[in-house]
Write an enzyme that holds these catalytic residues in place. Structure first.
Site, mmCIF file in Angstrom:
data_model
loop_
_atom_site.group_PDB
_atom_site.id
_atom_site.type_symbol
_atom_site.label_atom_id
_atom_site.label_comp_id
_atom_site.label_asym_id
_atom_site.label_seq_id
_atom_site.Cartn_x
_atom_site.Cartn_y
_atom_site.Cartn_z
ATOM 1 N N ALA A 165 27.922 8.047 44.797
ATOM 2 C CA ALA A 165 27.326 8.727 46.219
ATOM 3 C C ALA A 165 27.745 10.141 46.424
ATOM 4 C CB ALA A 165 28.440 7.889 47.093
ATOM 5 N N PHE A 208 30.915 7.005 51.187
ATOM 6 C CA PHE A 208 31.541 6.079 51.758
ATOM 7 C C PHE A 208 33.153 6.171 51.762
ATOM 8 C CE2 PHE A 208 28.017 3.867 52.440
ATOM 9 C CZ PHE A 208 28.072 2.453 52.794
ATOM 10 N N ILE A 223 21.261 4.588 47.040
ATOM 11 C CA ILE A 223 20.208 3.695 47.867
ATOM 12 C C ILE A 223 19.284 4.733 48.435
ATOM 13 C CG2 ILE A 223 21.342 1.512 47.674
ATOM 14 C CD1 ILE A 223 21.798 1.940 50.774
ATOM 15 N N ASP A 224 19.198 5.829 48.294
ATOM 16 C CA ASP A 224 18.479 7.044 49.043
ATOM 17 C C ASP A 224 16.987 7.257 48.705
ATOM 18 O OD1 ASP A 224 19.334 8.836 47.438
ATOM 19 O OD2 ASP A 224 21.226 9.101 48.206
ATOM 20 N N HIS A 278 21.910 -0.359 43.093
ATOM 21 C CA HIS A 278 22.090 -1.345 44.399
ATOM 22 C C HIS A 278 20.696 -1.139 45.142
ATOM 23 C CE1 HIS A 278 26.727 0.170 43.820
ATOM 24 N NE2 HIS A 278 26.303 -0.975 43.046
ATOM 25 N N CYS A 334 10.093 -9.354 53.656
ATOM 26 C CA CYS A 334 10.271 -10.458 54.554
ATOM 27 C C CYS A 334 11.080 -11.500 53.620
ATOM 28 C CB CYS A 334 8.871 -10.762 54.975
ATOM 29 S SG CYS A 334 8.997 -12.499 56.019
ATOM 30 N N THR A 345 30.898 9.963 41.317
ATOM 31 C CA THR A 345 31.530 8.670 41.636
ATOM 32 C C THR A 345 33.017 8.610 41.370
ATOM 33 O OG1 THR A 345 31.203 6.508 40.619
ATOM 34 C CG2 THR A 345 30.692 8.212 39.319
#
Length: 243
Positions: free
Chosen positions: A23, A34, A104-105, A120, A128, A189
Site C-alpha cells: 500500500a 490501511f 488494487i488501484d 489482491h 456479475c 509494505t
C-alpha cells in the site's frame, strides 16, 4: 546517499530484477494506507474495515459494503507517482522482469508497466455474481446502492476480500519470479499480511532490498535497508538514465 548508489549499481548489474510492493507504493498518489496512522484502520465506522471488507459481510450486507467501498476504496483520479513511473521505465529498458503488488488501484498499469501480478485483484475489474458478465469501474461509479447487472445479479469487485483465497495461478507466478530473481526490491509494505508477506521466503539470492518508512519483520534479512518513501527513493535511481 550511499544506499541509493548501491541500489543503482545493483539494478544495473542484475539480470533478473523483481519488485514486490504494498500500500505504501500508492500513498504518494493520495491513496491511504490501511495500517498507517492516517489509514483506514484508524478511522471510525459501524464495523471495522476488516469486517466490512470480508466475504461474509459482503454477502450479508451488500448495501453497507458498497457504501464503504465507494467512499474509501475507489480513487479513479489518482495518478502514478515516482515509484510507478520508475518501475515502468525499468521494465521498458529490460531491467525489471515483474511487478508483484498487493495494491488494487491499477496505478502500475496506468504508469505503463506490463507484467504486473495483482495478488489482491483490482477495482478496475468487476463481474456479475450470477451471469459472470464483466463490468468496468465506470459502471460501478455510475451506479447507486448495490450495483446490479442487467440480469439482476450483483456486480462484485474482482478484489480478494477477507475470508477469500488468493488466486493460485497468480501466487504460483509470483513465487516463480521471486525464486528466479537476482535482485528483489521490496517497498511500501509492512510485510505483515499473509500469505503475501511470506513470498519473500522464496527468494534465494543475496540482494534483498527493503524500502519502507517504518520497520518490518524482515528488516534483519535485508542486504540493503532504506528508510524512506518508496516514490522518492526509486525516483533517485532514474537520474542519469540509470533507470
Amino acid at each position: 546517499m550511499q544506499e541509493i548508489e548501491t541500489l543503482k549499481r545493483w539494478v544495473a548489474e542484475s539480470r533478473y530484477t523483481v519488485f514486490f510492493g504494498g500500500a505504501g507504493v500508492s500513498t504518494e498518489s493520495g491513496i491511504p494506507d490501511f495500517r498507517s496512522v492516517d489509514g483506514l484502520y484508524h478511522q471510525k465506522y459501524d464495523a471495522p474495515p476488516e469486517t466490512i471488507l470480508s466475504h461474509s459481510y459482503f454477502s450479508r450486507h451488500p448495501d453497507r459494503f458498497f457504501r464503504f467501498y465507494r467512499e474509501k476504496m475507489l480513487y479513479p483520479d489518482a495518478l502514478p507517482n515516482g515509484a510507478h513511473e520508475t518501475l515502468a521505465e525499468m521494465e521498458k529498458q529490460g531491467r525489471l522482469q515483474a511487478v508483484i503488488t498487493q495494491n488494487i488501484d491499477g496505478l502500475h498499469q496506468k504508469a505503463g508497466s506490463k507484467n504486473v501480478l495483482e495478488l489482491h485483484g483490482s477495482v478496475l475489474r468487476n463481474y456479475c455474481t450470477k451471469c459472470r458478465r464483466f463490468a468496468g469501474l465506470k459502471e460501478i461509479m455510475a451506479s447507486e446502492g448495490i450495483p446490479r447487472c442487467r440480469c439482476g445479479g450483483i456486480l462484485k469487485p474482482d478484489v480478494v476480500l477477507y475470508e477469500e483465497a488468493l488466486d493460485q495461478q497468480t501466487m504460483y507466478s509470483a513465487v516463480d519470479h521471486i525464486r528466479r530473481a537476482e535482485l528483489l526490491i521490496v517497498g511500501g509494505t509492512s510485510l505483515a499480511v499473509y500469505p503475501a508477506a511470506g513470498l519473500i521466503d522464496y527468494y534465494q539470492g543475496n540482494r534483498l532490498v527493503l524500502i519502507n518508512l517504518a520497520p518490518t519483520p524482515y528488516d534483519h534479512r535485508a542486504d540493503l535497508l532504506i528508510a524512506g518513501k518508496i516514490g522518492q527513493v526509486l525516483s533517485q535511481i532514474r537520474r542519469d538514465g540509470n533507470a
